[in-house]
Design a protein around this motif. Structure first.
Motif, PDB file in Angstrom:
ATOM      1  N   SER A 133       0.833  -1.203   0.000  1.00 20.63           N
ATOM      2  CA  SER A 133       0.000   0.000   0.000  1.00 20.63           C
ATOM      3  C   SER A 133       0.868   1.253   0.000  1.00 20.63           C
ATOM      4  O   SER A 133       0.556   2.239  -0.679  1.00 20.63           O
ATOM      5  CB  SER A 133      -0.923   0.005   1.227  1.00 20.63           C
ATOM      6  OG  SER A 133      -1.845  -1.049   1.173  1.00 20.63           O
ATOM      7  N   ALA A 134       1.955   1.217   0.762  1.00 19.06           N
ATOM      8  CA  ALA A 134       2.863   2.361   0.781  1.00 19.06           C
ATOM      9  C   ALA A 134       3.428   2.619  -0.612  1.00 19.06           C
ATOM     10  O   ALA A 134       3.517   3.775  -1.068  1.00 19.06           O
ATOM     11  CB  ALA A 134       3.986   2.131   1.780  1.00 19.06           C
TER      12      ALA A 134
ATOM     13  N   ARG B 262       2.041   1.812  -3.433  1.00 23.60           N
ATOM     14  CA  ARG B 262       0.954   2.280  -4.296  1.00 23.60           C
ATOM     15  C   ARG B 262       0.689   3.774  -4.110  1.00 23.60           C
ATOM     16  O   ARG B 262       0.348   4.481  -5.066  1.00 23.60           O
ATOM     17  CB  ARG B 262      -0.306   1.465  -4.003  1.00 23.60           C
ATOM     18  CG  ARG B 262      -1.446   1.716  -4.982  1.00 23.60           C
ATOM     19  CD  ARG B 262      -2.509   0.633  -4.899  1.00 23.60           C
ATOM     20  NE  ARG B 262      -3.057   0.453  -3.566  1.00 23.60           N
ATOM     21  CZ  ARG B 262      -2.810  -0.578  -2.775  1.00 23.60           C
ATOM     22  NH1 ARG B 262      -1.978  -1.531  -3.172  1.00 23.60           N
ATOM     23  NH2 ARG B 262      -3.351  -0.671  -1.579  1.00 23.60           N
ATOM     24  N   PHE B 263       0.838   4.262  -2.894  1.00 23.46           N
ATOM     25  CA  PHE B 263       0.604   5.683  -2.625  1.00 23.46           C
ATOM     26  C   PHE B 263       1.906   6.488  -2.688  1.00 23.46           C
ATOM     27  O   PHE B 263       1.938   7.646  -2.268  1.00 23.46           O
ATOM     28  CB  PHE B 263      -0.052   5.861  -1.255  1.00 23.46           C
ATOM     29  CG  PHE B 263      -1.519   5.530  -1.243  1.00 23.46           C
ATOM     30  CD1 PHE B 263      -2.463   6.493  -1.569  1.00 23.46           C
ATOM     31  CD2 PHE B 263      -1.960   4.257  -0.942  1.00 23.46           C
ATOM     32  CE1 PHE B 263      -3.803   6.194  -1.569  1.00 23.46           C
ATOM     33  CE2 PHE B 263      -3.301   3.935  -0.944  1.00 23.46           C
ATOM     34  CZ  PHE B 263      -4.241   4.901  -1.256  1.00 23.46           C
TER      35      PHE B 263
ATOM     36  N   ALA C  35       4.528   6.295  -0.945  1.00 19.90           N
ATOM     37  CA  ALA C  35       5.010   6.663   0.385  1.00 19.90           C
ATOM     38  C   ALA C  35       6.408   6.094   0.593  1.00 19.90           C
ATOM     39  O   ALA C  35       6.846   5.194  -0.120  1.00 19.90           O
ATOM     40  CB  ALA C  35       4.059   6.157   1.462  1.00 19.90           C
TER      41      ALA C  35
ATOM     42  N   TRP D 153       6.126   6.750   8.160  1.00 21.22           N
ATOM     43  CA  TRP D 153       5.637   6.527   6.810  1.00 21.22           C
ATOM     44  C   TRP D 153       5.344   7.899   6.229  1.00 21.22           C
ATOM     45  O   TRP D 153       4.527   8.651   6.767  1.00 21.22           O
ATOM     46  CB  TRP D 153       4.390   5.645   6.831  1.00 21.22           C
ATOM     47  CG  TRP D 153       4.639   4.305   7.455  1.00 21.22           C
ATOM     48  CD1 TRP D 153       4.647   4.013   8.788  1.00 21.22           C
ATOM     49  CD2 TRP D 153       4.950   3.080   6.771  1.00 21.22           C
ATOM     50  NE1 TRP D 153       4.935   2.681   8.983  1.00 21.22           N
ATOM     51  CE2 TRP D 153       5.118   2.083   7.761  1.00 21.22           C
ATOM     52  CE3 TRP D 153       5.082   2.726   5.428  1.00 21.22           C
ATOM     53  CZ2 TRP D 153       5.423   0.764   7.446  1.00 21.22           C
ATOM     54  CZ3 TRP D 153       5.379   1.406   5.122  1.00 21.22           C
ATOM     55  CH2 TRP D 153       5.548   0.445   6.112  1.00 21.22           C
TER      56      TRP D 153
ATOM     57  N   ARG E 185       4.659  10.612   2.975  1.00 23.44           N
ATOM     58  CA  ARG E 185       4.115  10.798   1.630  1.00 23.44           C
ATOM     59  C   ARG E 185       4.484  12.191   1.147  1.00 23.44           C
ATOM     60  O   ARG E 185       4.087  13.192   1.736  1.00 23.44           O
ATOM     61  CB  ARG E 185       2.600  10.624   1.663  1.00 23.44           C
ATOM     62  CG  ARG E 185       1.933  10.573   0.305  1.00 23.44           C
ATOM     63  CD  ARG E 185       0.477  10.187   0.478  1.00 23.44           C
ATOM     64  NE  ARG E 185      -0.291  10.444  -0.728  1.00 23.44           N
ATOM     65  CZ  ARG E 185      -1.607  10.321  -0.809  1.00 23.44           C
ATOM     66  NH1 ARG E 185      -2.295   9.930   0.262  1.00 23.44           N
ATOM     67  NH2 ARG E 185      -2.252  10.576  -1.931  1.00 23.44           N
TER      68      ARG E 185
ATOM     69  N   ASP F  42      -2.388   7.193   3.769  1.00 25.74           N
ATOM     70  CA  ASP F  42      -3.401   6.972   2.733  1.00 25.74           C
ATOM     71  C   ASP F  42      -4.798   7.302   3.229  1.00 25.74           C
ATOM     72  O   ASP F  42      -5.741   7.374   2.439  1.00 25.74           O
ATOM     73  CB  ASP F  42      -3.366   5.515   2.262  1.00 25.74           C
ATOM     74  CG  ASP F  42      -3.679   4.542   3.402  1.00 25.74           C
ATOM     75  OD1 ASP F  42      -3.328   4.862   4.559  1.00 25.74           O
ATOM     76  OD2 ASP F  42      -4.262   3.475   3.130  1.00 25.74           O
ATOM     77  N   ARG F  43      -4.954   7.500   4.534  1.00 24.67           N
ATOM     78  CA  ARG F  43      -6.261   7.801   5.129  1.00 24.67           C
ATOM     79  C   ARG F  43      -6.309   9.295   5.416  1.00 24.67           C
ATOM     80  O   ARG F  43      -5.977   9.747   6.514  1.00 24.67           O
ATOM     81  CB  ARG F  43      -6.459   6.995   6.416  1.00 24.67           C
ATOM     82  CG  ARG F  43      -6.295   5.486   6.235  1.00 24.67           C
ATOM     83  CD  ARG F  43      -7.403   4.892   5.393  1.00 24.67           C
ATOM     84  NE  ARG F  43      -8.669   4.920   6.068  1.00 24.67           N
ATOM     85  CZ  ARG F  43      -9.132   3.939   6.846  1.00 24.67           C
ATOM     86  NH1 ARG F  43      -8.395   2.858   7.057  1.00 24.67           N
ATOM     87  NH2 ARG F  43     -10.313   4.028   7.406  1.00 24.67           N
TER      88      ARG F  43
ATOM     89  N   THR G 159      -9.412  16.602   2.274  1.00 23.16           N
ATOM     90  CA  THR G 159      -8.752  15.703   1.323  1.00 23.16           C
ATOM     91  C   THR G 159      -7.948  16.489   0.288  1.00 23.16           C
ATOM     92  O   THR G 159      -6.784  16.161   0.002  1.00 23.16           O
ATOM     93  CB  THR G 159      -9.785  14.820   0.615  1.00 23.16           C
ATOM     94  OG1 THR G 159     -10.439  13.993   1.585  1.00 23.16           O
ATOM     95  CG2 THR G 159      -9.114  13.943  -0.432  1.00 23.16           C
TER      96      THR G 159
ATOM     97  N   THR H 209      -3.906  16.475   0.072  1.00 20.71           N
ATOM     98  CA  THR H 209      -3.298  16.033  -1.182  1.00 20.71           C
ATOM     99  C   THR H 209      -2.288  17.059  -1.680  1.00 20.71           C
ATOM    100  O   THR H 209      -1.192  16.707  -2.153  1.00 20.71           O
ATOM    101  CB  THR H 209      -4.382  15.800  -2.248  1.00 20.71           C
ATOM    102  OG1 THR H 209      -5.292  14.798  -1.781  1.00 20.71           O
ATOM    103  CG2 THR H 209      -3.765  15.346  -3.559  1.00 20.71           C
TER     104      THR H 209
ATOM    105  N   CYS I  13       0.108   2.423   6.190  1.00 19.22           N
ATOM    106  CA  CYS I  13      -1.086   2.655   5.371  1.00 19.22           C
ATOM    107  C   CYS I  13      -2.190   1.692   5.789  1.00 19.22           C
ATOM    108  O   CYS I  13      -1.937   0.536   6.120  1.00 19.22           O
ATOM    109  CB  CYS I  13      -0.759   2.463   3.892  1.00 19.22           C
ATOM    110  SG  CYS I  13       0.300   3.738   3.205  1.00 19.22           S
TER     111      CYS I  13
END
Length: 437
Positions: free
Chosen positions: A131-132, A134-135, A137, A163, A165, A240-241, A248, A252, A266
């Motif tokens: 997941s990290a 994918r985002f 991170a 973590w 991002r 990711d949350r 949001t 972002t 994540c």
């Protein structure tokens, strides 16, 4: 790393996309290394993977996990958990490196294992890493050069991993940063001061740190982005949350131009307990903390308490004496020796980031009381109740074992806390488990 059914080639494939720099593994120079631990490539992979796994096992602020990792090194510590080493063997191994850590873990290690083992899962660990990636991170560990030096003030309460991002190099800007915090239900006055202050700090090349929440946090982040300066948001859940949902778009943009930072992997949900523990990272990572606007019961007083407890400069912005929204700031000024600051220049001076720099005296000696008296900061017993209530549902009944895994507690701790909460009327037992009332 055969004990989790992964080869070193698989570890490299999982970790390479989330490394702090291109290529894995890096030639790391760990600040803390267990005695006799190798520096070769497989060992570095195992250390990094084990650190990531521990961040899925332990809740924020788990000092037992930090002591175990410090004493044995991440890879050996994870082996001890996975292979169910006898407690005496673990304590003897730690004692050879750090007798104080072994002493503090005595009598606590069995309970700690009860907290961690229900969460031990290769599937969970792989999902966190995938997941990290994918985002986009990055996993940052205490071994890495980018690890924020300010966390050393937290001692055993430091995070296991971060973590991140965004551009991970922005972590370096924490050396020159100020946290602007305050009420979610901010007034127009508070938001105006937050924006003016953040813009002024940005003009001075100072990074604005906050928590990404509504009110003061959001105003500070927006102003820093508008000034084209780095801003960093510390989150209570995974990167990711994005929470709150209404932010949001803002979060972002921070990820694109600044940095989102979390100590949980994540997929982790923000909870009340995790917000409280997140506040210590904001205070420790920043050069100073300024409470812009806060009611008498504002959660931002919790961040102020953390800042004072570790000796960080603390400032408060005064407001109208008739405004309940500024009562918390006035309390900090009157009772806890916070420094009165009214603009960016004074905030920079508070953090010793301007010339001439003035020392900040008197902060921290009496402010630890804010942590105890602020309603969002609980004693250890109350903190256990908060974690348990976070894990309970009003609709679906959950067994003590399910609650223990969700809250990061042992079944014994859950069972004891449920009894007290039932007497208080906040939980109820059903034939199939417990629910929150």
């Amino acid at each position: 790393m055969s004990y989790l059914e992964l080869t070193h080639a698989q570890l490299s494939a999982l970790l390479a996309p989330i490394a702090p720099s291109a290529g894995m593994p890096r030639d790391l120079t760990p600040r803390v290394r267990a005695a006799g631990e190798a520096r070769d490539e497989p060992a570095q992979l195992e250390r990094r993977f084990a650190t990531a796994v521990f961040s899925t096992l332990a809740e924020p602020g788990d000092t037992d996990a930090v002591r175990l990792i410090s004493g044995l090194g991440p890879a050996c510590a994870l082996s001890a958990v996975v292979e169910r080493w006898p407690t005496a063997r673990v304590l003897d191994a730690i004692g050879e490196v750090d007798s104080d850590a072994a002493t503090m873990l005595t009598g606590r290690l069995d309970d700690a294992l009860e907290r961690w083992l229900p969460r031990l899962s290769l599937r969970t660990a792989r999902h966190a890493l995938e997941s990290a990636a994918r985002f986009e991170a990055t996993l940052v560990t205490p071994d890495d050069d980018l690890w924020p030096l300010g966390f050393s003030a937290l001692g055993d309460g430091a995070p296991i991993a971060l973590w991140v991002r965004g551009d991970v190099q922005n972590l370096r800007s924490l050396d020159r940063s100020i946290a602007l915090v305050g009420a979610r239900a901010a007034t127009g006055y508070g938001e105006h001061v937050a924006m003016e202050s953040a813009a002024g700090l940005s003009d001075r090349g100072i990074t604005v740190v906050s928590g990404g929440a509504y009110g003061i946090d959001g105003a500070a982040h927006r102003a820093a982005l508008a000034s084209d300066q780095t801003t960093i948001a510390f989150l209570a859940g995974g990167v990711d949350r994005l929470y709150p949902a209404g932010h949001t778009e803002l979060l972002t943009r921070i990820a694109e131009r600044g940095l989102l930072v979390a100590e949980l992997p994540c997929g982790s949900s923000p909870t009340k307990w995790r917000f409280l523990l997140r506040n210590r990272l904001i205070a420790a990572a920043s050069s100073a903390t300024v409470v812009v606007e806060a009611g008498r019961r504002s959660g931002s007083l919790n961040t102020a308490g953390h800042a004072a407890a570790i000796g960080r400069p603390l400032g408060a912005v005064p407001g109208p004496v008739t405004s309940p929204a500024s009562a918390g700031c006035h309390r900090l000024l009157r009772e806890f020796d916070a420094v009165c600051v009214t603009d960016a220049a004074e905030m920079a001076e508070l953090a010793n980031l301007s010339e001439p720099a003035q020392p900040v005296a008197g902060v921290g000696a009496g402010l630890v009381g804010v942590v105890d008296s602020a309603p969002n900061e609980k004693s250890e017993i109350e903190g256990t109740a908060i974690r348990l209530l976070d894990a309970l549902s009003r609709r679906r009944a959950r067994s003590p074992a399910e609650l223990a895994a969700s809250a990061g507690m042992s079944v014994r701790e859950v069972t004891a806390a449920l009894g007290g909460l039932e007497l208080a009327g906040t939980v109820a037992e059903r034939p199939d488990g417990w629910v929150r009332r």
